[in-house]
Design a protein around this motif. Structure first.
Motif, PDB file in Angstrom:
ATOM      1  N   PHE A  31       0.803  -1.225   0.000  1.00  0.00           N
ATOM      2  CA  PHE A  31       0.000   0.000   0.000  1.00  0.00           C
ATOM      3  C   PHE A  31       0.840   1.282   0.000  1.00  0.00           C
ATOM      4  O   PHE A  31       0.477   2.258  -0.656  1.00  0.00           O
ATOM      5  CB  PHE A  31      -0.932   0.028   1.215  1.00  0.00           C
ATOM      6  N   VAL A  32       1.965   1.282   0.754  1.00  0.00           N
ATOM      7  CA  VAL A  32       2.700   2.538   0.929  1.00  0.00           C
ATOM      8  C   VAL A  32       3.666   2.805  -0.232  1.00  0.00           C
ATOM      9  O   VAL A  32       3.473   3.763  -0.981  1.00  0.00           O
ATOM     10  CB  VAL A  32       3.419   2.573   2.299  1.00  0.00           C
ATOM     11  N   PRO A  33       4.716   1.997  -0.436  1.00  0.00           N
ATOM     12  CA  PRO A  33       5.642   2.347  -1.521  1.00  0.00           C
ATOM     13  C   PRO A  33       5.160   1.960  -2.917  1.00  0.00           C
ATOM     14  O   PRO A  33       5.449   2.658  -3.882  1.00  0.00           O
ATOM     15  CB  PRO A  33       6.910   1.566  -1.154  1.00  0.00           C
ATOM     16  N   VAL A  34       4.427   0.827  -3.038  1.00  0.00           N
ATOM     17  CA  VAL A  34       4.048   0.349  -4.366  1.00  0.00           C
ATOM     18  C   VAL A  34       2.849   1.127  -4.908  1.00  0.00           C
ATOM     19  O   VAL A  34       2.899   1.692  -6.006  1.00  0.00           O
ATOM     20  CB  VAL A  34       3.745  -1.165  -4.338  1.00  0.00           C
ATOM     21  N   LEU A  35       1.753   1.153  -4.150  1.00  0.00           N
ATOM     22  CA  LEU A  35       0.551   1.853  -4.615  1.00  0.00           C
ATOM     23  C   LEU A  35       0.586   3.348  -4.309  1.00  0.00           C
ATOM     24  O   LEU A  35      -0.233   4.105  -4.844  1.00  0.00           O
ATOM     25  CB  LEU A  35      -0.700   1.219  -3.984  1.00  0.00           C
ATOM     26  N   GLY A  36       1.509   3.766  -3.448  1.00  0.00           N
ATOM     27  CA  GLY A  36       1.657   5.186  -3.151  1.00  0.00           C
ATOM     28  C   GLY A  36       0.536   5.782  -2.328  1.00  0.00           C
ATOM     29  O   GLY A  36       0.228   6.964  -2.444  1.00  0.00           O
ATOM     30  N   TRP A  37      -0.068   4.982  -1.448  1.00  0.00           N
ATOM     31  CA  TRP A  37      -1.186   5.467  -0.642  1.00  0.00           C
ATOM     32  C   TRP A  37      -0.722   6.233   0.596  1.00  0.00           C
ATOM     33  O   TRP A  37      -1.541   6.773   1.330  1.00  0.00           O
ATOM     34  CB  TRP A  37      -2.076   4.308  -0.214  1.00  0.00           C
ATOM     35  N   GLY A  38       0.574   6.264   0.854  1.00  0.00           N
ATOM     36  CA  GLY A  38       1.117   7.043   1.951  1.00  0.00           C
ATOM     37  C   GLY A  38       0.610   6.603   3.305  1.00  0.00           C
ATOM     38  O   GLY A  38       0.446   5.412   3.578  1.00  0.00           O
ATOM     39  N   ILE A  39       0.306   7.578   4.162  1.00  0.00           N
ATOM     40  CA  ILE A  39      -0.086   7.277   5.539  1.00  0.00           C
ATOM     41  C   ILE A  39      -1.425   6.551   5.593  1.00  0.00           C
ATOM     42  O   ILE A  39      -1.678   5.751   6.499  1.00  0.00           O
ATOM     43  CB  ILE A  39      -0.105   8.573   6.379  1.00  0.00           C
ATOM     44  N   ARG A  40      -2.290   6.782   4.607  1.00  0.00           N
ATOM     45  CA  ARG A  40      -3.565   6.061   4.557  1.00  0.00           C
ATOM     46  C   ARG A  40      -3.334   4.574   4.296  1.00  0.00           C
ATOM     47  O   ARG A  40      -4.055   3.721   4.823  1.00  0.00           O
ATOM     48  CB  ARG A  40      -4.462   6.655   3.466  1.00  0.00           C
ATOM     49  N   GLY A  41      -2.354   4.265   3.488  1.00  0.00           N
ATOM     50  CA  GLY A  41      -2.041   2.873   3.222  1.00  0.00           C
ATOM     51  C   GLY A  41      -1.558   2.147   4.468  1.00  0.00           C
ATOM     52  O   GLY A  41      -1.925   0.988   4.713  1.00  0.00           O
ATOM     53  N   ALA A  42      -0.725   2.819   5.274  1.00  0.00           N
ATOM     54  CA  ALA A  42      -0.252   2.211   6.519  1.00  0.00           C
ATOM     55  C   ALA A  42      -1.419   1.950   7.466  1.00  0.00           C
ATOM     56  O   ALA A  42      -1.480   0.905   8.129  1.00  0.00           O
ATOM     57  CB  ALA A  42       0.779   3.123   7.190  1.00  0.00           C
ATOM     58  N   ALA A  43      -2.357   2.883   7.542  1.00  0.00           N
ATOM     59  CA  ALA A  43      -3.528   2.700   8.406  1.00  0.00           C
ATOM     60  C   ALA A  43      -4.391   1.536   7.922  1.00  0.00           C
ATOM     61  O   ALA A  43      -4.852   0.707   8.718  1.00  0.00           O
ATOM     62  CB  ALA A  43      -4.347   3.981   8.448  1.00  0.00           C
ATOM     63  N   ALA A  44      -4.611   1.457   6.613  1.00  0.00           N
ATOM     64  CA  ALA A  44      -5.434   0.380   6.060  1.00  0.00           C
ATOM     65  C   ALA A  44      -4.788  -0.982   6.304  1.00  0.00           C
ATOM     66  O   ALA A  44      -5.477  -1.963   6.628  1.00  0.00           O
ATOM     67  CB  ALA A  44      -5.649   0.606   4.565  1.00  0.00           C
ATOM     68  N   ALA A  45      -3.461  -1.067   6.181  1.00  0.00           N
ATOM     69  CA  ALA A  45      -2.758  -2.324   6.419  1.00  0.00           C
ATOM     70  C   ALA A  45      -2.932  -2.783   7.860  1.00  0.00           C
ATOM     71  O   ALA A  45      -3.139  -3.973   8.139  1.00  0.00           O
ATOM     72  CB  ALA A  45      -1.270  -2.159   6.095  1.00  0.00           C
ATOM     73  N   THR A  46      -2.875  -1.838   8.794  1.00  0.00           N
ATOM     74  CA  THR A  46      -3.046  -2.169  10.208  1.00  0.00           C
ATOM     75  C   THR A  46      -4.445  -2.714  10.482  1.00  0.00           C
ATOM     76  O   THR A  46      -4.616  -3.739  11.146  1.00  0.00           O
ATOM     77  CB  THR A  46      -2.785  -0.922  11.076  1.00  0.00           C
ATOM     78  N   VAL A  47      -5.462  -2.039   9.974  1.00  0.00           N
ATOM     79  CA  VAL A  47      -6.847  -2.458  10.213  1.00  0.00           C
ATOM     80  C   VAL A  47      -7.108  -3.842   9.621  1.00  0.00           C
ATOM     81  O   VAL A  47      -7.729  -4.706  10.262  1.00  0.00           O
ATOM     82  CB  VAL A  47      -7.823  -1.421   9.640  1.00  0.00           C
ATOM     83  N   LEU A  48      -6.635  -4.082   8.409  1.00  0.00           N
ATOM     84  CA  LEU A  48      -6.885  -5.376   7.763  1.00  0.00           C
ATOM     85  C   LEU A  48      -6.161  -6.511   8.484  1.00  0.00           C
ATOM     86  O   LEU A  48      -6.702  -7.614   8.630  1.00  0.00           O
ATOM     87  CB  LEU A  48      -6.454  -5.315   6.297  1.00  0.00           C
ATOM     88  N   GLY A  49      -4.940  -6.260   8.959  1.00  0.00           N
ATOM     89  CA  GLY A  49      -4.219  -7.286   9.712  1.00  0.00           C
ATOM     90  C   GLY A  49      -4.929  -7.636  11.005  1.00  0.00           C
ATOM     91  O   GLY A  49      -5.028  -8.816  11.387  1.00  0.00           O
TER      92      GLY A  49
END
Length: 458
Positions: A189-207
């Motif tokens: 989410f963060v480096p590949v898709l470029g979602w930045g801080i939102r990507g880190a938050a989404a990864a946490t919730v899904l895990g």
């Protein structure tokens, strides 16, 4: 299979204390370390791909995350004390009623947190130390993480009940799967898709969501001695009251930690802005990560203490406590040495900004001077929680945070600047250790007077 005949719980009252502690603690250490990587991995990806403002924004959000986590830990630890003592007393119905109540409570509590935080989050974040530069980052992260707030709460509660019946291995595997998915999704989410801080938050919730699914499945399976039944979802005032009373001390510690971070964030914002906030966020994540093995050990020793206390095996209970103190104190000393010797490489993992790394190296060497005392304080509080004595546990938790640390944070920065913030922590740790020792010594005398040789196991 009934809970009274479950292999895992039976062994809590019969196997050697040392081997039990090792067998229960190692999976718990691995699992808790995996849990700690949620915030750690987010900070690494945000620090590397978003920058210091992103790290500072993450630091501002952390008090709210600590509050949500504290609710889960309060119910999880309080519930595990009820469950382990009920299993020791051969009362599986009470243990299962507690399990069902925990699920209901998680759903209600998460709703009560999510709605007001989503409505008032801009005001909250500014109050907690956000600036005009960091507010967009902290708001973007918070909205996603809080929307999934039921997942961390439920995962923490249920994981504690897996360990309460002595099945530390399953708990470990579930936490590893949740952590692994978080790391993979962060990288995507963060480096590949470029979602930045939102990507880190989404990864946490899904895990965390994955962990919840696996845990709910476990308690409906044949592997668990405790079953999650619909009839037990109706909240019992007696069970809820006991759970809250036992777990409240750890919640008080988290509330104190949240308030401490708010005060420190505001003081650091006034002193050094985003750089100091980023450093403080890294410091807290490093310490939380390194102390996860200590939490894993107490997760392993807590059911041993609770089960044997409930069964009346006071000699075994005492041996478990003393063994836990020795192990936790050794770990505390090792972590102190590592942090003192290698601060620069550790900070460099999170940021390539020389200002962040230089300030971090200076701050951490002061910040951790009281770390060797932490293991003893944690173990003492755990003992009181496990045997169902919430008042001394509450006093230990509140003593360090509310009586010592928070007043120091209000006073010392006015005279010493940000150095006063770093110095507040070791002073509070050392005074808190003295308080914990006094309460521990008194409890050992009480147990000596209650000791009954006829009730010894082995």
């Amino acid at each position: 299979m009934s809970a009274s005949r479950n292999n895992h719980s039976d062994r809590l009252g019969s196997d050697g204390v040392g081997s039990l502690l090792f067998r229960l603690s190692v999976p718990a250490i691995v699992g808790m370390t995996a849990m700690a990587t949620y915030n750690l991995v987010d900070a690494i990806f945000i620090g590397r791909f978003v920058g210091a403002f992103g790290l500072a924004g993450l630091t501002v959000v952390f008090p709210i995350q600590m509050f949500v986590t504290g609710l889960g830990i309060m119910m999880g630890i309080g519930g595990s004390s009820v469950v382990s003592r009920a299993l020791g007393a051969q009362n599986p119905k009470r243990a299962e009623l507690c399990l069902g109540n925990l699920v209901s409570t998680a759903l209600v509590a998460s709703f009560c947190v999510i709605v007001p935080v989503l409505i008032f989050h801009p005001v909250l974040l500014k109050t907690f130390g956000a600036t005009s530069q960091t507010l967009p980052y902290s708001a973007a992260y918070l909205r996603i993480v809080v929307s999934g707030g039921v997942f961390p709460m439920l995962a923490i509660m249920l994981n504690n009940q897996v360990r309460a019946q002595g099945d530390a291995r399953t708990s470990m595997f579930i936490m590893l799967l949740g952590c692994g998915s978080n790391i993979v999704l962060d990288a995507l989410f963060v480096p590949v898709l470029g979602w930045g801080i939102r990507g880190a938050a989404a990864a946490t919730v899904l895990g965390q969501g994955l962990m919840c699914v696996l845990l709910l499945g476990y308690f409906r399976s044949a592997k668990s001695a405790l079953k999650l039944r619909l009839c037990n979802l109706k909240i019992s005032g007696a069970i809820l009251g006991e759970t809250l009373a036992v777990g409240f001390p750890i919640f008080a510690r988290h509330i104190g930690g949240s308030l401490m971070m708010i005060l420190a964030n505001r003081a650091l914002r006034a002193q050094d802005g985003a750089t100091a906030l980023a450093v403080f966020g890294i410091l807290n994540r490093l310490l939380r990560f390194m102390f996860m093995p200590l939490i894993g050990i107490v997760q392993g020793v807590r059911p041993i203490i609770g089960y044997n206390y409930g069964a009346g095996y006071l000699d075994r209970m005492r041996r478990a406590v003393l063994h836990g103190i020795r192990v936790l104190s050794l770990f505390s000393l090792v972590f102190f040495a590592v942090l003192q010797l290698f601060p620069r490489p550790l900070f460099s993992v999170f940021s390539s900004d020389p200002a962040v790394v230089d300030l971090g190296v200076y701050a951490i060497r002061i910040f951790i001077l009281g770390v060797p005392t932490i293991g003893f304080q944690i173990m003492t509080g755990t003992m009181f929680q496990a045997i169902g004595r919430p008042k001394p546990a509450l006093f230990i938790s509140m003593g360090r945070q509310f009586l010592f640390l928070i007043p120091l944070l209000l006073i010392l920065p006015n005279y010493l600047g940000h150095q006063g913030i770093w110095m507040s922590f070791p002073i509070a740790d050392c005074v808190g250790a003295i308080l914990a020792f006094a309460l521990f010594k008194r409890e050992m005398k009480r147990l000596d007077s209650s000791w009954q040789p006829a009730k010894m196991a082995e």
